[in-house]
Each structure stands twice: as C-alpha cells, then as structure tokens.
Design a protein around this motif. Structure first.
Motif, PDB file in Angstrom:
ATOM      1  N   GLY A 403       0.800  -1.227   0.000  1.00 52.26           N
ATOM      2  CA  GLY A 403       0.000   0.000   0.000  1.00 52.26           C
ATOM      3  C   GLY A 403       0.825   1.264   0.000  1.00 52.26           C
ATOM      4  N   VAL A 404       2.110   1.158  -0.352  1.00 55.92           N
ATOM      5  CA  VAL A 404       2.936   2.383  -0.436  1.00 55.92           C
ATOM      6  C   VAL A 404       3.589   2.415  -1.832  1.00 55.92           C
ATOM      7  CG1 VAL A 404       3.445   3.108   1.909  1.00 55.92           C
ATOM      8  CG2 VAL A 404       4.508   1.033   1.043  1.00 55.92           C
ATOM      9  N   PRO A 405       2.840   2.715  -2.857  1.00 57.56           N
ATOM     10  CA  PRO A 405       3.387   2.612  -4.219  1.00 57.56           C
ATOM     11  C   PRO A 405       4.414   3.701  -4.534  1.00 57.56           C
ATOM     12  CG  PRO A 405       1.180   3.590  -4.258  1.00 57.56           C
ATOM     13  CD  PRO A 405       1.454   3.236  -2.835  1.00 57.56           C
ATOM     14  N   ASP A 520      -5.400  12.399  -0.186  1.00 55.44           N
ATOM     15  CA  ASP A 520      -5.479  11.400  -1.268  1.00 55.44           C
ATOM     16  C   ASP A 520      -5.437  10.001  -0.657  1.00 55.44           C
ATOM     17  OD1 ASP A 520      -2.941  10.840  -0.490  1.00 55.44           O
ATOM     18  OD2 ASP A 520      -1.975  12.000  -2.088  1.00 55.44           O
ATOM     19  N   LYS A 521      -5.339   8.985  -1.572  1.00 51.16           N
ATOM     20  CA  LYS A 521      -5.489   7.613  -1.062  1.00 51.16           C
ATOM     21  C   LYS A 521      -4.296   7.217  -0.203  1.00 51.16           C
ATOM     22  CE  LYS A 521      -4.240   5.713  -5.670  1.00 51.16           C
ATOM     23  NZ  LYS A 521      -4.054   7.084  -6.220  1.00 51.16           N
ATOM     24  N   ASN A 522      -3.139   7.918  -0.281  1.00 48.71           N
ATOM     25  CA  ASN A 522      -2.022   7.605   0.627  1.00 48.71           C
ATOM     26  C   ASN A 522      -2.115   8.471   1.881  1.00 48.71           C
ATOM     27  OD1 ASN A 522      -1.016   5.908  -1.364  1.00 48.71           O
ATOM     28  ND2 ASN A 522      -0.064   7.651  -2.413  1.00 48.71           N
TER      29      ASN A 522
ATOM     30  N   ALA D 115     -11.477  13.422  -5.434  1.00 46.31           N
ATOM     31  CA  ALA D 115     -10.733  14.212  -6.430  1.00 46.31           C
ATOM     32  C   ALA D 115      -9.627  13.382  -7.061  1.00 46.31           C
ATOM     33  CB  ALA D 115     -10.132  15.449  -5.764  1.00 46.31           C
ATOM     34  N   SER D 116      -9.228  12.279  -6.421  1.00 44.46           N
ATOM     35  CA  SER D 116      -8.074  11.559  -7.008  1.00 44.46           C
ATOM     36  C   SER D 116      -8.531  10.270  -7.697  1.00 44.46           C
ATOM     37  CB  SER D 116      -7.106  11.188  -5.873  1.00 44.46           C
ATOM     38  OG  SER D 116      -7.843  10.447  -4.911  1.00 44.46           O
ATOM     39  N   GLU D 117      -9.857  10.011  -7.684  1.00 42.99           N
ATOM     40  CA  GLU D 117     -10.302   8.722  -8.246  1.00 42.99           C
ATOM     41  C   GLU D 117     -10.746   8.922  -9.700  1.00 42.99           C
ATOM     42  OE1 GLU D 117     -13.208   8.180  -5.248  1.00 42.99           O
ATOM     43  OE2 GLU D 117     -12.189   6.469  -4.352  1.00 42.99           O
ATOM     44  N   ASP D 118      -9.758   9.168 -10.583  1.00 47.63           N
ATOM     45  CA  ASP D 118     -10.148   9.383 -11.992  1.00 47.63           C
ATOM     46  C   ASP D 118     -10.606   8.060 -12.622  1.00 47.63           C
ATOM     47  OD1 ASP D 118      -7.782   8.173 -11.694  1.00 47.63           O
ATOM     48  OD2 ASP D 118      -6.618   9.527 -12.995  1.00 47.63           O
ATOM     49  N   LYS D 119      -9.899   6.978 -12.285  1.00 47.66           N
ATOM     50  CA  LYS D 119     -10.258   5.671 -12.901  1.00 47.66           C
ATOM     51  C   LYS D 119     -11.694   5.327 -12.471  1.00 47.66           C
ATOM     52  CE  LYS D 119      -9.203   2.182 -15.376  1.00 47.66           C
ATOM     53  NZ  LYS D 119     -10.688   2.297 -15.720  1.00 47.66           N
ATOM     54  N   LYS D 120     -11.968   5.558 -11.194  1.00 50.79           N
ATOM     55  CA  LYS D 120     -13.310   5.209 -10.705  1.00 50.79           C
ATOM     56  C   LYS D 120     -14.366   6.017 -11.445  1.00 50.79           C
ATOM     57  CE  LYS D 120     -16.265   4.958  -6.653  1.00 50.79           C
ATOM     58  NZ  LYS D 120     -16.432   5.099  -5.210  1.00 50.79           N
ATOM     59  N   TRP D 121     -14.071   7.300 -11.737  1.00 52.17           N
ATOM     60  CA  TRP D 121     -15.073   8.131 -12.417  1.00 52.17           C
ATOM     61  C   TRP D 121     -15.368   7.549 -13.808  1.00 52.17           C
ATOM     62  CZ3 TRP D 121     -19.024  11.028 -12.136  1.00 52.17           C
ATOM     63  CH2 TRP D 121     -19.446  11.745 -13.257  1.00 52.17           C
ATOM     64  N   ALA D 122     -14.284   7.174 -14.509  1.00 51.75           N
ATOM     65  CA  ALA D 122     -14.503   6.630 -15.861  1.00 51.75           C
ATOM     66  C   ALA D 122     -15.349   5.355 -15.755  1.00 51.75           C
ATOM     67  CB  ALA D 122     -13.143   6.326 -16.498  1.00 51.75           C
ATOM     68  N   ASP D 123     -15.048   4.504 -14.756  1.00 49.59           N
ATOM     69  CA  ASP D 123     -15.839   3.262 -14.628  1.00 49.59           C
ATOM     70  C   ASP D 123     -17.293   3.579 -14.311  1.00 49.59           C
ATOM     71  OD1 ASP D 123     -13.460   2.164 -15.002  1.00 49.59           O
ATOM     72  OD2 ASP D 123     -13.081   1.600 -12.901  1.00 49.59           O
TER      73      ASP D 123
END
Lengths: 658, 357, 285, 142
Positions: A403-405, A520-522, D115-123
């Motif tokens: 989980g730390v890309p 963000d996700k991190n 705001a960071s989930e671009d892939k999710k928006w497209a899906d």
C-alpha cells in the motif's frame, strides 16, 4: 438578453476531437446567442477579443466553452470585469477535460460539446450580477505541527510582524529533524542548524508556542477561523521551572523513550532531548508512580512525589488540568509531518523479531552522540560493536502490495549519509547497500553518492534482500541478489539497517475532516494544484507544507514552508477579503418557519427573525454561510435559494437537454 | 309530453350492439367504467366494459365538454410538439382547427350520464355560448357531442335534482336520448333530438305497450319519492352577505377543491403556459391563490370569504346574470366533501340567521 | 362521553381556552364541532365514526389557545408541529381520547380502517387530559403492518408503474389530500410556485406524477399515518400506500417513526455516519 | 410490452450532477490522464452533493432524460463537512419512493468519487451508460 458564446480550440486539444465550427454554428442558431471561436481563448488576444465583443455587441452574459473552470474561471472573470460586465455573468462549459480529452468518436464528442454549451447558455440566461462580500481578516496565523517546516513558516510570518501560534503534539518543537545526527549532503550536525531556528522562534515576541497540545476544533472560514486548542497538563509549572534537570535525574521510573526510538530509556518526568524548546519537562501520567497510585485509589495522598521534593523551584504541580484555549486566526498552516513506515509487515526482514534489524531512525539515534549509546555503533542485542552493516533500501516504499506505491525520495540519500558516518566512526567497518535505483536528484546529491562509493568504499549491490536469518552465533545472514553481477549474495552482518519509507501522520484523516481539506489515497493532504499551487489547499485560507503534503527532504520542506508563509502574508496584506457571493438567501414571504434548513446547516448559519406579522422566519447569516446548498434541498417549499446556483438555473439546465 | 312516435323498447344486447356500432364508426364512445369502487365516464373501446349498476359517476360530464386541462395554443419550436398527454386522446394529424393550431376534436357520444348531468350542460351553455363571447373550444366540443342519458331509478340521499323546475330523476332536459331501464333486460328509449335520431337510425323496435308506459309512470313516481333533500335559497341572500353565521359555518371547511371540481356546473379556469403550450385548466375559488393579483395582493384571503363566495356565485350572482341557479342538484358536493358540509343546511342556517348589523 | 363533555365545560368556564374543537353528530353523520360556550358543549361525542384528524384545524388557530379532542394517531401530529416550531405547546390543551379503532368509511362493511389494525398508540403519547374508553378494548392486531407494501414491492417495476400511472391519471388536483393533512401547513405550497415551476399545475400524467411524488417525499419522516388523505381523496387513489412505504423505509433504514418526541431532529435532516450502514452500498456506488 | 427500440441503436441521454470539490475534480483528473469513457453523460456542476435536491431527480426523469447520476465526496471528506451525508439520506428515500412508483432503479444513481479517483469516475460513467442502455429509453411520460 444577449449572450456571447466563445468556443476555444485550445491549440488542438479541443479541435482535434471536436468540430468547433459545428459547435459555433449550432449555438449561433439559438435565439439571442452570438457565437465565435478562437485558437487560444485564454491568451491575451483571446481575452481582448471577448472584451471587444462585449462592448461591440453589448453582451449581457458570456459563455466560454474551453477547459475546466478550475483553471481559468478566475481569468475569464477578470476579463469580464475589464469588459465592463459583472464577473458572475460568466459560465464555463468544460469541453476539454470532460469532452475532447476523454472521448474519441468525433461527432458524439461534438454533439456533447453542443449539449454542454447549450446547458451553459440555459444557466447564463438566469444569471444575476453578484457582488463579492467584504469581510475583515484576523491578522494572526495558526501553524499546526512544530517540525522544521512549521518552525520555518512561523519564523517567516512573525518576521513580517504578524502574530503566529505553533501547536505541537510532542513536549518540544523540533519534530523528526531533532532526532537526526547529521544532514545530507553537507553533513551539518542536524541539531546545530535546527536549534538556532527553534530558539529564534521561541524568543520571537510574535510567536506563541503551545507544546504538548492539540487542535481540537477549527470552524469559520478564510480570514475568520476560530480554533479550540487543548493544552494538555504537563504537571510542571512553565514559568517557575528553570530546566535544571534535577527532577529527571532523581525520578526512579525508567521507560522506553519514544524520541530514542525505544533504544534508550527515559524517566517518567522527562524532556525528549537536551536542546528541547521549551526546556520544561513533562510528567508522563501513564507511567508516573504517583499518578498510577492516584488512579488505583483516588482518595490516597499518592506515592513517590520525589520530583516534587527535589525541585528547587517548586514547579511540580500534580493537580494541573488541561487548558482549553479559544483563539481567532486569519489563516491556518498544516505542517504535521510524516511518520516512519512500520517494517513489521515485512516477514522476510524478520518482522521485528530480530533486535539487530533496526530502522534508519534507530540507526540515526545510534550514530548521534547525544543518543542512547553516545555515538558508538553497538548492536542493540548484545551491545557489541557492529563491524559489518547491511543497509536495505525501499523498505515500505515503491511497494504496491504494502500500500505504499510511491518513492519516499529521501531514503537513498540518508542511507548514503549513514553509511559514510559508519565509516567515519569505524574506518575499517564494511557497509553494503542493497538498492533498486539510487535517487539522488538534489543539489550536490549525486556527487555525495559518488563520494560515499569511491572515497569511503561503501559497496552498493543492485538487488533486493530476499531473506534475513539469525544464525547461531547471533550474526545476521542476509541473502540477496546482485543483479549487476547476476549472482546470489550472502552476507553475514552484525546489524541490518532498514531504510523505512515515509508514510502519512496517523492524525491526517481526523485533522483533514476537522478543517475540511481533502487527502489522497495515501493520506497525504491534497494540494490545490500539483504543479501550480503545491502549498495551497482547496479550502481558502488553509495552507500545507512539509512532509504532510508528500515525503520530501529538509530543503524542500523549508522552501515549501516559505511558500506557505508567503501565501499567508499575501492574505494578511489585504485590508478586507472578498468572499465568494455564492450564498443562500431566504424568501421570507414563503418561509413557514419550520427550520429544516437550520437542522441541516453544518455551519449553523441560519437564525430566526420575527416579521411584522409576528411570524418567525429563517434568515441566513451571510458571513457564516459557505454556500453549500444543504438548506435548499431540505426546504420543503424551496423558499431559500443559492445565488449563482439557483433552483431555476438548474431546472433550466435539465430542461435544456430536451 | 313524450311523443309516441319517438319511443320504443330495446333489449340490453341490442343497446350494446348499437353502442358497439358507434365505436365502429370511429366515433368516440364515453361510458361509465368502474375503477376502485368508483365510477368514471371514460372512453370505452368495447361495450362489455360499460358499468350498468351505478348511482352516479364521480367526475361530472362537464369534464368531456370543458376538459380539466385543454391546450389552447401550441407554439412548439418547429420540432413536433411535445407529447400532448391530456386525459382524452386527440386525433393525431397536423390539421389546424379554427381556434388555433390545435388538431380538431373527434366526434363523441356520451352514454350513461344522469339527467342532472345532462341538464348541467344546459346551464353551462349560458356562460360559455353567450352571443358576445362564444368560447370556440367549448362550442366545437358541444356540437360534436351526443348525450344518451340514463334515468335515475334510485337517487341517493344526497341528490336534490327535483328542487329545480325542469329537474327530476327522469327529466329529459338537455339530453339527446333518454333511456329508462323498465325491466331486467328491457329499456324504454326515447329520442329527443336529431343527434339522437342519428344514433338510433332505424327504429325497427317494438313500440312501448300501454302496460310498459304505466310501469314507466310508477317507476318515475317512486324514484322521485326517494329524493329527500330540497333546496331552499333564502330570498334576502344578498343582504345576508355580512351575516356572522358564514364565519361559524366555514370553520370546519378545509378549503380543498372537491366541491368546486366535482360540482356539475362550476366552470372557473386558469390559463398558463407550460412547455411551449398555452393551457386552460380548472382552478377552484377555494384556493388562496385564486384571487392572487400580480402585486401579490389576495383579495379573498380569509377562508370564510372564499367559502361564502361559492354560495353567492351559485345562488345569487349567476341568477342575476343568467336567470337560473348555477346548480343542478347532482349532490356531489355533499357526497364527496371530506368534512361532510351540506350546502342546503348551510343555506338554511344562513336564511334564518338574523341580519347582524 | 360525559367525561369529555365535563372536561370541555370546565375548560370553557375557566376561560382556559377560547374554543374546544371536537366531534359532533348531525343528520346521522359525525362532523367537526366548534364549541365556544360551556352550554353547547353537550353535543361533543366520541365513537368509531370520529375519523377526522382535528390537529389539521390548528392551521387556522395558529396563535389562539384552543382545546383539541385527539386520538392517539392524531396526537402524534402535534409532536411533529412542535418539532417544526409551528405552534407553542402552552397554547394547546390536548384532550387525549383512548381509542380502539375508527371506521373505514370507504370500505363497504365499515370495518376498522387498516391503520388501526397495527395501532400501538391507543393512548396518545402527548396530552393534557385523557378520556378513558368505554366500549370493549379489543386489541385488533392484524399481522405484520407492512405486508401489503412488501407484496407490492415484489411486482416487476413496469407492472408497478402501470398501477400508479392508472391511479395518478384519475387525480383531478383538487389538493384535498394536502388540505386535510396536518403536515401540509405551508403558507405557499411548492405546487403554487411558478418561478421555477417545480410541478406542472395542470392535471396531466406528468403533473400528477410529480405532485404525488413531491407530496409523499415531503411526508418522509413526518407522516403519522392518520389515513386522512386516502379518506378525503374523491377518486380513491391509495395514497396511504405511498406514505406507508416511506414509513417502512424510515423505520428500517433509520429506525425513526414520526411524532414520537418533539425535541428530536427529524430523520430526514439527520445523519449518523456509522449508523447509516443499513443503506446497502448497492444504492450508492 | 411495447416493442423495445433496437437496443444498441439507442443512445441514452444521461445527466451527471457533480459536486465541484471532489467529483468534478476527479472528472477533470480523468481528463488530464486521458482516460476514455462514454460520451452520453452531460455534467452539471454544483457546489456540494447536498445541493442536489431529490426533486431534480424527478424533474429530470419527467423531462425525458434517461438517467441521472448524483456524485459527491466520500463520507467524511465533504468540503462542507456533512453535505454528502444529508444528500445520501434524501437520495435513498426518494429513490426508494420512485422505485416503488415503478421507475427503473438504474435510471437514478448516486456515487462517491473523490478528487483523485479518476479511474473510478470513468468506470462509473461507463457502467451507468451500459445499465441505462440495457433498461432502454425513458418513455414513461410520452
């Protein structure tokens, strides 16, 4: 109502997929709409073209069909002001990010662009001129987090003459940097360059430092934040205490010191490190015998109290209570820093079972002369001198499965520095570094790595460590690969140092939700724009700097702290602030006084007003309203409406798709 | 006097055959249909669906001549006009009718309406078809409608049609054909106008025997006996405008629109524009916004004033303008009032209340 | 009913209230009664035929002090009124009446209306005085309250749509359901707004659908299931089916039922981040 | 059942109402990262998901739009603190009401998209388009 629609080519970003001419023709067919296109609408000639069209054709509203409003809404609003129109008579149709860049079929994208533009026209028809509201600015800044970034920001702001408050969770400011021995690439002693800054901050009249305290609640908006800070009880009177140190010498209780990364002891009453600012100890209520006995039976007088007896200044106050401080601020800077990755998740590195597998921060404490071993590099297990040390890179970085890309940017550099310092302490020790790629992208960084490899003979092995065993005689067998020579490598080492990555501070989520800034996700705070506004957040008046935005080294943290400080100074230099006029307003003839609106308003910006006919109706407090629109959906008769996004406009937009 | 020549006996299936014939000639047949234990006059495609044992339909017949929602004008934007989802279907076609760009009205035959409803159209003709202001929409529908009334064998306790001079459960005023169910499967049909003639083209049916005529008489007698309500409008109603009893009588009224909409003769309407169409639709005078002027001022704001206006328009103003009460005694306003207000009682109380100064 | 009459007389004699609103019987059917003087309080009655929700008349008695004869289900509307600051508690004197079911006017056999089948408010939960029930106290519990709703939900969606489309086609927009409902006290209903026109005012399929949906949604968490709207509807649209669906949802999702307490926030305005887990995530991506 | 229009010829008309702080930024990010998705959805920007009154669902579906998507911030991330939570309750209640009245559930959707989930928006856009295409045109009010 004359409406002007200006469709942008954005070079070829838009015109590559969308037939701009067809959009212009379709829009021109609509009654009262004048449409034209231009290659770069946001450029100066583009803006001047809009201004001349406004004057020439006496337009009432302007639609710009171009890129996202987040980019150029402000630019085009200023264009309208220069053209003599109210800036809020502008509507932007986003036909780049949400149309040309994401679709391939040409006529479907063009048809969507026409729909988006028509929707913008439908909204513009119902636009009203709005006038921003002036609001006073509280000329004082709150800095959350007392690391190097927080201190630097506070110094910059206070040197401009504005009041600043630093709130630090730990008993002393200094943050993670205080733990380091030396800094790369200049090998300055970390404390030597940090303590002057800390002292400068503490002695400045304009900076107030609350240590051992947390921010509990932040409300309000840019220019008028009100924060509630809880100063936890230190059980030591700050004024009386001279910092002589007798109390922590006499204290019988010994506990693992968090500052020393659990390698060395500290007392129940302690100061995290020698150069602590303020140099006033804190009594750790969990381990102090007196507080433990008081918890067992509250009536008893309590055991021990040795520190109270020996304190020459009588500064120990066991009955000190938490203090709650409410203060008003104009801006907030979040500098809550990072925390080290917990390497126990890696089974192959011993999952924390082997004492001699230490983290980089622990090794830093071993190197430090004021550390638990006074600078001698001894193995934590049997404190024998470690002659062969293996450094393992990217532990908790660049690893999707954990989980730390992301890359933590600083580990390569501090590992090289630690290897160099090892060779300085023990010239004939041998150091191995297992790495994937060396990231040395700062000033004199690459030269520093070259020097470590050539001058100090640190051996860099390109490959990952697959397993660390503990052999019978206590040595650590490190098995890894060396991809350059294509061979398996096995090293019997006295100690292994894991270059743990930087992860976000665990408090980020709570703090982000309290202030209302996204992460963000991190779980690093999201900056307003990754390239153009790294120190700002989407919430006006809240700025971020340091590792809480993303792992970065000290020079970047200090630079970003300066950036955040300059934004705050820009804010404080204005006498009044212009607040977005997108606010709710109540039609009091229709309001029933049922106050569903007040029940849902998160900012309780609605209060009661008694009309002439003694009926009680709702009233929006303009200064508190943030314009979210919650009250409008809650109102059964939609007596309340949001300027800029009125019900009528949104319904027109829905109808425009018929 | 019902002339001999135009009367005859007909059985139920023959009647159904004739009605089916009407539908076959692409004329719209509207007949009572049962829905959730209430009866409505609706377009019927096959005669089987017609309901026979009902006291009266909920919505009066004015609904089909002066519809609840009527598109007066359509200024669509060139694309085919948006869906005209009116209660009754219109002929598709694009031809324009005289009143505006609306397609013309279809011929229609309304079967099974009660004599009081038939008479209500006579009452409504007066305001709609005055010489100076003829309502073309109403006129077109009225001419294209044929009314086949069904006499009332057992009127309800809320009916008071016999209180009006050409009223009564068997009155033939206003209808083109009057049917009376004399036996289980036997109907006495009487033609009253040429329109009725056109429906029953070849009266090859048996003439009514004297015995059937006698049965008709006593059916009529005991039907009229069942009516227990009577209308007594106080003569000095105009002076009683300020009477205090209006206030107390209107207390339990909730000012909904039922007595206005379901009255067979109320005809107030509102005109508005929706989705590029100019619409005319019913609006009750009991709503606060009925008298709302552009200034926002509402002249009849108090509930008692709106309550009182309905009585005065029906029994005072209309009588002055057109010489008859705006009521046919169908009793729907008494039957469907949620709080069971009976206007005959209210008129009685107002009548004997002293004239307060 | 002697107790009720004495109570009314006592209140009127002591001038505690200006009028007592109760039930009265004339020409064989029960109508709302307004009693101003103690002497004509004898007409007050209470029995199976008293179906009206008298709390509705507070719309025209907003700041006068008035006494109301209220059954259990009607008294809940007072709680919602207080929750929405429409009246002051001290202006209202509530004569609570213990009730074991009222008649269903529309059904042929005039049995108990189905709201009384699963009624748990035999004694009102808010009152200033209670009149005991004389007749038999048969607890008529007819099984699971939302059985018919669950069956209707199992139908395929276009069958449901046809059912409601035929029902809404009958609607003549007389707004009796709005005027009889105590919860619809708005100065100007959303239907009468024309800028923007939320609901088409003319009775068309679209206009009727919009009207009934908005009316039902405005009762989410507020409808006390007194059944008046369905009784007042001249064209027999099953309005309580819509309201009961919402009552079921509010109970299941947020375990909130209208009119229990007056100081609590209405469920539609409230939220608990964790407790809302009952909303299955199929609903929200 | 009236004959369904030939399915793949049918291009649904969708409306997406996005909150400007999270979902709109996510959609923009999908743009900057050049993700590809269906062009049927027209996006409408409002300050917060709380601004999306459920009545827009009804007005949209009665003015012959085939599907409506509300999209806001994840619980807890709302820029206006609790906007998305109120929006969620109102949306769920109104959707259950419309479903009860016979509206196909696929036509009314809500999603959390930060705001960071671009892939999710497209899906989200793709799956909503496919679902509405499967349910066919919204001719309930024709």
């Amino acid at each position: 109502m004359k409406i002007g629609v200006f469709v942008c080519h954005c070079g070829t970003n838009i015109s590559a997929v969308i037939d701009v001419q067809k959009v212009v023709n379709d829009l021109a067919k609509m009654p009262g709409v004048f449409a034209m296109d231009y290659k770069f609408m946001c450029s100066d000639p583009g803006q001047n073209m809009i201004i001349s069209e406004i004057k020439q054709k006496k337009l009432d509203a302007v639609i710009v069909a171009a890129c996202s409003p987040c980019l150029h809404e402000l630019t085009f609003r200023n264009t309208l002001i220069r053209g003599g129109l109210n800036p809020y008579m502008l509507e932007i149709a986003n036909i780049r990010e949400q149309d040309s860049w994401v679709h391939t079929d040409r006529d479907k994208a063009t048809e969507k662009a026409v729909r988006l533009a028509k929707m913008a026209v439908a909204k513009a028809k119902r636009n009203q001129p709005l006038f921003p509201q002036e609001v006073s600015v509280e000329k004082s800044c709150l800095v959350i987090g007392g690391g190097i970034a927080g201190i630097q920001a506070a110094i910059d702001i206070s040197s401009a003459g504005y009041q600043t408050v630093i709130v630090e969770k730990e008993p002393s400011i200094g943050g993670k940097m205080a733990m380091f021995d030396k800094t790369f690439p200049t090998l300055d002693c970390s404390a030597c360059i940090l303590t002057p800054k800390m002292v400068q901050a503490s002695q400045s009249k304009k900076v107030k430092i609350y240590t051992y305290s947390e921010v509990e609640e932040i409300g309000g908006y840019v220019g008028n934040f009100n924060a509630r800070i809880r100063v936890k009880a230190r059980s030591v009177n700050m004024e009386k205490c001279t910092g002589c140190g007798i109390c922590w010498q006499k204290c019988p209780v010994k506990v693992n010191s968090e500052f020393e990364q659990n390698l060395g002891p500290r007392k129940a009453v302690y100061v995290p490190f020698a150069q602590a600012v303020p140099n006033v100890p804190v009594i750790d209520c969990v381990n102090c015998t007196y507080y433990r006995s008081k918890r067992q039976n509250p009536e008893s007088k309590g055991l021990c109290r040795i520190c109270e007896k020996f304190c020459p200044a009588g500064a120990i106050e066991f009955d000190q209570k938490d203090k709650i401080i409410e203060e008003k601020f104009g801006a907030v800077i979040v500098a809550t820093g990072f925390s080290a990755f917990d390497h126990k998740v890696y089974g192959e590195y011993g999952a924390g079972r082997y004492k001699d597998v230490v983290t980089a921060l622990q090794f830093e404490r071993l190197l430090n002369s004021s550390g638990p071993t006074q600078g001698k590099i001894l193995r934590p297990s049997d404190s024998k001198e470690a002659r062969t040390i293996v450094f393992v890179q990217c532990v908790g970085s660049r690893d999707e499965s954990k989980g730390v890309p992301y890359c933590s940017r600083v580990c390569c550099m501090y590992t090289a520095k630690q290897a160099l310092l090892l060779k300085e302490h023990i010239p004939d020790a041998n150091a191995y570094v297992f790495y994937i790629d060396i990231r040395a992208a700062g000033k004199n960084y690459e030269e520093f790595i070259e020097r470590v490899q050539d001058e100090y003979g640190v051996l860099y092995l390109r490959g990952r460590v697959s397993k660390i065993y503990r052999t019978g005689d206590g040595a650590l067998l490190v098995r890894g690969a060396d991809t350059l020579s294509g061979t398996q490598v096995e090293i019997s080492a006295d100690m292994v140092v894991l270059a743990t990555g930087l992860v976000s501070n665990p408090e980020t989520v709570k703090l982000g939700q309290m202030i209302g800034i996204p992460y963000d996700k991190n779980r690093f705070f999201t900056e307003s724009h990754p390239k153009l506004a790294p120190a700002e957040t989407q919430t006006a008046g809240v700025f971020i700097c340091g590792a809480c935005q993303f792992p970065k080294d000290i020079p970047d943290s200090v630079a970003q702290a300066g950036a955040a400080a300059s934004k705050v100074l820009g804010l404080f230099s204005q006498e009044h602030l212009m607040l977005e006029p997108v606010l709710a307003c109540v039609n009091q003839k229709i309001c029933n006084g049922c106050f569903h609106c007040r029940a849902v308003c998160p900012y309780n910006a609605i209060d009661e007003e008694i009309l002439k006919d003694k009926s009680v109706v709702a009233r929006v407090i303009e200064s508190k309203c943030h314009g979210c629109g919650n009250c409008i959906s809650a109102c059964p008769v939609s007596a309340v409406d949001l300027k800029g996004y009125t019900n009528e406009q949104i319904l027109e937009q829905l109808q425009s798709l018929r | 006097m019902i002339s001999e020549m135009k009367k005859f006996i007909i059985s139920k299936n023959e009647l159904k055959k004739i009605l089916a014939g009407i539908v076959a000639e692409n004329i719209k047949l509207i007949a009572p249909v049962s829905r959730d234990n209430a009866f409505f006059l609706e377009e019927v495609s096959d005669a089987e669906k017609i309901a026979w044992d009902y006291s009266n339909v909920v919505k009066p017949v004015k609904e089909h001549i002066f519809p609840m929602r009527e598109v007066l004008l359509d200024f669509g934007r060139g694309t085919d006009p948006p869906a005209l989802d009116e209660p009754e279907a219109r002929s598709s076609g694009k031809e324009k009718n005289p009143a505006g760009n609306m397609p013309p009205v279809k011929e229609q035959v309304i079967f099974g309406l009660r004599p009081c409803d038939a008479r209500s159209l006579l009452v409504l003709d007066k305001p709609f078809l005055q010489e100076k202001y003829v309502d073309s929409y109403y006129k077109e529908r009225r001419e294209k409608t044929t009314l086949i009334a069904m006499a009332c064998l057992n009127p309800e306790k809320t009916c008071l049609c016999s209180s009006f001079e050409n009223g009564g459960p068997f009155s033939s005023a206003g209808s083109d054909v009057l049917c009376v169910q004399t036996g289980q499967d036997e109907f006495l049909v009487e033609i009253l106008s040429e329109k009725g003639e056109k429906i029953f083209k070849n009266p090859s049916f048996a003439q009514p025997s004297g015995e059937v005529l006698k049965k008709l008489e006593n059916l009529k007698a005991d039907s009229e006996a069942k009516i227990c309500k009577a209308l007594k409008v106080p003569e000095n109603l105009r002076e009683l405008f300020e009477a205090g009893t209006w206030e107390t009588e209107s207390l339990s009224c909730i000012a909904c629109g039922i007595c206005r909409y379901l009255s067979a003769t109320c005809y107030c309407f509102n005109i508005t524009d929706e989705f590029e169409q100019r619409l005319r639709y019913w609006i009750p005078c009991s709503f606060k916004n009925y008298t709302k002027m552009t200034s926002g001022e509402i002249s009849r704001e108090k509930k008692s004033a709106r309550f009182k206006h309905w009585y005065f328009h029906k029994f005072s103003y209309h009588k002055d303008n057109f010489g008859e009460y705006l009521c046919v005694g169908c009793g729907r306003c008494i039957k469907y009032c949620p709080v069971k207000i009976d206007f005959t009682e209210v008129l009685g109380k107002i009548g004997n209340s002293k004239q307060e100064q | 009913m002697k107790e009720l009459i004495d109570k009314a007389k006592e209140l009127l004699k002591e001038k505690k209230v200006e009028t007592v609103i109760g039930y009265r019987e004339i020409r064989g059917c029960v109508v709302p009664a307004y009693v101003d003087s103690p002497c004509d309080a004898d007409c007050l009655i209470f029995d199976k035929r008293c179906v009206y929700n008298l709390a509705n008349y507070l719309k025209w008695f907003k700041n006068k002090n008035v006494a109301l004869v209220l059954k259990g289900c009607d008294a809940k509307s007072i709680n919602v009124w207080l929750q929405e600051f429409q009246i002051k508690r001290e202006n209202i004197f509530i004569i609570g009446v213990e009730c074991y079911g009222v008649m269903n006017e529309k059904s042929a056999d005039a049995g108990l209306s189905d709201k009384c089948g699963h009624c748990e408010a035999h004694v009102p939960n808010i009152y200033d005085a209670v009149i005991k029930h004389q007749g038999d106290k048969k607890e008529s519990v007819q099984g699971e309250p939302f059985k018919d709703i669950q069956e209707f939900e199992k139908l395929p969606h276009d069958e449901r749509w046809d059912f409601w489309k035929k029902q809404f086609e009958k609607c003549i927009k007389c707004y009796a359901c709005r005027e009889i409902c105590p919860m619809c006290y708005c100065k100007e209903c959303i239907v009468e707004r024309n800028i923007p026109q939320w609901i088409m005012s003319s009775p068309s399929v679209k206009g009727n659908f919009e009207w009934n949906m908005v009316r039902a949604f405005h009762l989410a968490g507020r409808c006390v299931e007194c059944g008046e709207c369905e009784r007042a509807c001249p064209v027999n649209i099953p309005l309580m089916k819509l309201n009961k669906k919402l009552i079921k949802e509010m109970k299941e999702l947020f375990d909130y039922s209208a009119g229990q307490k007056e100081d609590v926030k209405s469920a539609i305005d409230d939220f608990y981040p964790e407790k809302d887990i009952k909303i299955d995530d199929k609903m929200i991506r | 059942m009236e004959e369904k229009k030939e399915k793949n010829g049918f291009e649904p008309r969708l409306v997406g109402i996005l909150c400007r702080w999270c979902s709109y930024q996510g959609a923009d990010l999908a743009g900057t990262s050049r993700l590809k998705y269906e062009p049927n959805m027209t996006v409408l920007r409002v300050p917060c998901s709380a601004r999306m009154s459920p009545l827009f669902l009804m007005k949209g579906l009665t003015s012959d739009i085939d599907g409506i998507l509300f999209s806001g911030c994840h619980p807890g991330d709302c820029h206006y603190i609790s906007g998305n939570m109120n929006a969620r309750r109102r949306f769920v209640i109104f959707k259950k009401l419309l479903e009860f009245a016979g509206m196909e559930p696929e036509r009314i959707q809500m999603s959390w998209c930060s705001a960071s989930e671009d892939k999710k928006w497209a899906d989200i856009v793709d799956s909503v388009t496919i679902e509405v295409k499967k349910t066919g045109p919204n001719n309930k009010f024709k």
